[in-house]
Design a protein around this motif. Sequence first.
Motif, PDB file in Angstrom:
ATOM      1  N   MET A  71      34.933  33.244 -18.197  1.00 32.39           N
ATOM      2  CA  MET A  71      35.439  34.597 -18.375  1.00 32.39           C
ATOM      3  C   MET A  71      35.141  35.166 -19.757  1.00 32.39           C
ATOM      4  O   MET A  71      35.528  36.281 -20.067  1.00 32.39           O
ATOM      5  CB  MET A  71      36.955  34.631 -18.128  1.00 32.39           C
ATOM      6  N   LEU A 116      40.988  42.013 -19.130  1.00 35.17           N
ATOM      7  CA  LEU A 116      39.985  41.663 -18.133  1.00 35.17           C
ATOM      8  C   LEU A 116      40.625  41.477 -16.767  1.00 35.17           C
ATOM      9  O   LEU A 116      40.130  41.979 -15.756  1.00 35.17           O
ATOM     10  CB  LEU A 116      39.271  40.376 -18.554  1.00 35.17           C
ATOM     11  N   THR A 119      41.408  44.377 -14.404  1.00 34.57           N
ATOM     12  CA  THR A 119      40.456  44.971 -13.467  1.00 34.57           C
ATOM     13  C   THR A 119      40.880  44.743 -12.025  1.00 34.57           C
ATOM     14  O   THR A 119      40.451  45.461 -11.124  1.00 34.57           O
ATOM     15  CB  THR A 119      39.052  44.378 -13.673  1.00 34.57           C
ATOM     16  N   ASP A 127      40.075  41.831  -6.681  1.00 31.90           N
ATOM     17  CA  ASP A 127      38.640  41.620  -6.584  1.00 31.90           C
ATOM     18  C   ASP A 127      38.235  40.525  -7.569  1.00 31.90           C
ATOM     19  O   ASP A 127      37.843  40.794  -8.699  1.00 31.90           O
ATOM     20  CB  ASP A 127      37.900  42.932  -6.891  1.00 31.90           C
ATOM     21  N   ARG A 130      34.455  40.558  -8.767  1.00 35.99           N
ATOM     22  CA  ARG A 130      34.176  41.526  -9.819  1.00 35.99           C
ATOM     23  C   ARG A 130      34.700  41.030 -11.162  1.00 35.99           C
ATOM     24  O   ARG A 130      34.051  41.205 -12.200  1.00 35.99           O
ATOM     25  CB  ARG A 130      34.820  42.872  -9.481  1.00 35.99           C
ATOM     26  N   MET A 131      35.856  40.374 -11.146  1.00 30.70           N
ATOM     27  CA  MET A 131      36.430  39.860 -12.382  1.00 30.70           C
ATOM     28  C   MET A 131      35.538  38.778 -12.983  1.00 30.70           C
ATOM     29  O   MET A 131      35.274  38.768 -14.195  1.00 30.70           O
ATOM     30  CB  MET A 131      37.819  39.289 -12.110  1.00 30.70           C
ATOM     31  N   LEU A 133      32.272  38.282 -12.502  1.00 31.27           N
ATOM     32  CA  LEU A 133      31.022  38.882 -12.975  1.00 31.27           C
ATOM     33  C   LEU A 133      31.243  39.643 -14.282  1.00 31.27           C
ATOM     34  O   LEU A 133      30.409  39.592 -15.198  1.00 31.27           O
ATOM     35  CB  LEU A 133      30.448  39.805 -11.903  1.00 31.27           C
ATOM     36  N   THR A 134      32.357  40.353 -14.367  1.00 32.76           N
ATOM     37  CA  THR A 134      32.673  41.072 -15.604  1.00 32.76           C
ATOM     38  C   THR A 134      32.830  40.105 -16.764  1.00 32.76           C
ATOM     39  O   THR A 134      32.344  40.344 -17.877  1.00 32.76           O
ATOM     40  CB  THR A 134      33.963  41.894 -15.431  1.00 32.76           C
ATOM     41  N   GLY A 135      33.519  38.979 -16.520  1.00 37.27           N
ATOM     42  CA  GLY A 135      33.687  37.973 -17.565  1.00 37.27           C
ATOM     43  C   GLY A 135      32.363  37.385 -18.016  1.00 37.27           C
ATOM     44  O   GLY A 135      32.134  37.175 -19.213  1.00 37.27           O
ATOM     45  N   ILE A 137      29.393  38.841 -17.910  1.00 35.11           N
ATOM     46  CA  ILE A 137      28.661  39.858 -18.666  1.00 35.11           C
ATOM     47  C   ILE A 137      29.243  40.019 -20.065  1.00 35.11           C
ATOM     48  O   ILE A 137      28.520  40.110 -21.067  1.00 35.11           O
ATOM     49  CB  ILE A 137      28.678  41.194 -17.911  1.00 35.11           C
ATOM     50  N   LEU A 138      30.565  40.048 -20.153  1.00 36.62           N
ATOM     51  CA  LEU A 138      31.197  40.163 -21.467  1.00 36.62           C
ATOM     52  C   LEU A 138      30.903  38.939 -22.330  1.00 36.62           C
ATOM     53  O   LEU A 138      30.731  39.060 -23.549  1.00 36.62           O
ATOM     54  CB  LEU A 138      32.708  40.336 -21.306  1.00 36.62           C
TER      55      LEU A 138
END
Length: 314
Positions: A71, A116, A119, A127, A130-131, A133-135, A137-138
């Motif tokens: 994450m 985070l 989201t 979701d 999505r969480m 993937l967001t982690g 990317i961050l």
Amino acid sequence: MQDSRLLALAAALLVLCAAFLTLGAQGDWGFILTWRGARLAALLVVGTAVAVATVLFQTVSSNRILTPSVMGFDALFVLLQTGLVFSLGGVGAAALPATARFALEGGLLMGAGLLLFGTLLGSRRPDLHRMVLTGLILGVLFRSLAGFLQRLIDPNDFVVAQASSFASFGAVDTELLGLAALLSAAAAAGAWVMRHRLDVLALGRDTAVGLGLDHRRAVLLVLVLVAALVSVSTALVGPVTFFGLLVTALAHRLMRTHRHALLLPAAALIAGITLVGGQIVVERLLGLTATLGVVVEFLGGLAFLLLVLKEPQR
């Protein structure tokens, strides 16, 4: 059978703790037991926090090869350390009071985790994909920013920033133990209270909802506990990527159950055995020629590869 395995793990941990406190001890026993006891407590606190956080995260994500480190917590910690050195210099960053630095790091990591995980609030159905993937990317963004800052700072300060980018189990600041232990104990107690709901969560969203569980609320509560545990452990010893994966994989393999009343204590005990036993080996057999963090991450990386190659995703 499973209860006897837990008892065996507890007995093994007690033996290792006794060995850690007494092996090779010479001189004033009062000083030795106080000094080693504080280090032992730090190892147990970190091990419990990482193990419980990983079990919880794998439960809500329904995936045995994911850990909270994906994450971006580790990358954010490295960016924070690099930012402190960049703005204050190596000497200035080292001169910060330990408690204030711990509070700053833990607070920022906790806030980032809650932001985070927030989201999930964007829809009625959490979701998780999505969480994750967001982690990821961050995490890439934070590592890139940290690398950019490291290229701008003085080479002497770079050494300070680089040293804080790796986990250090042998140099834990004992002044922070009380606060870290209190926060970890509170979060672990929350996980224990939720152990039966965690069993239901592990069955999947549709089944959990069918059984009457408020899935969205339960997932968010679990993620708050994960954020708290990861924040404490990371701020105390630094980033650990694969250690949680290693101990949870061993706990699942040994207990062969989905009951969190057994998985949570088993993972915590295995984490304690790994850290305490590993520190004994590093200090007494290897003469501090290696660091426990490197060895643990290496073994955890091997466990990750084995899980990816040999076991189906869950």
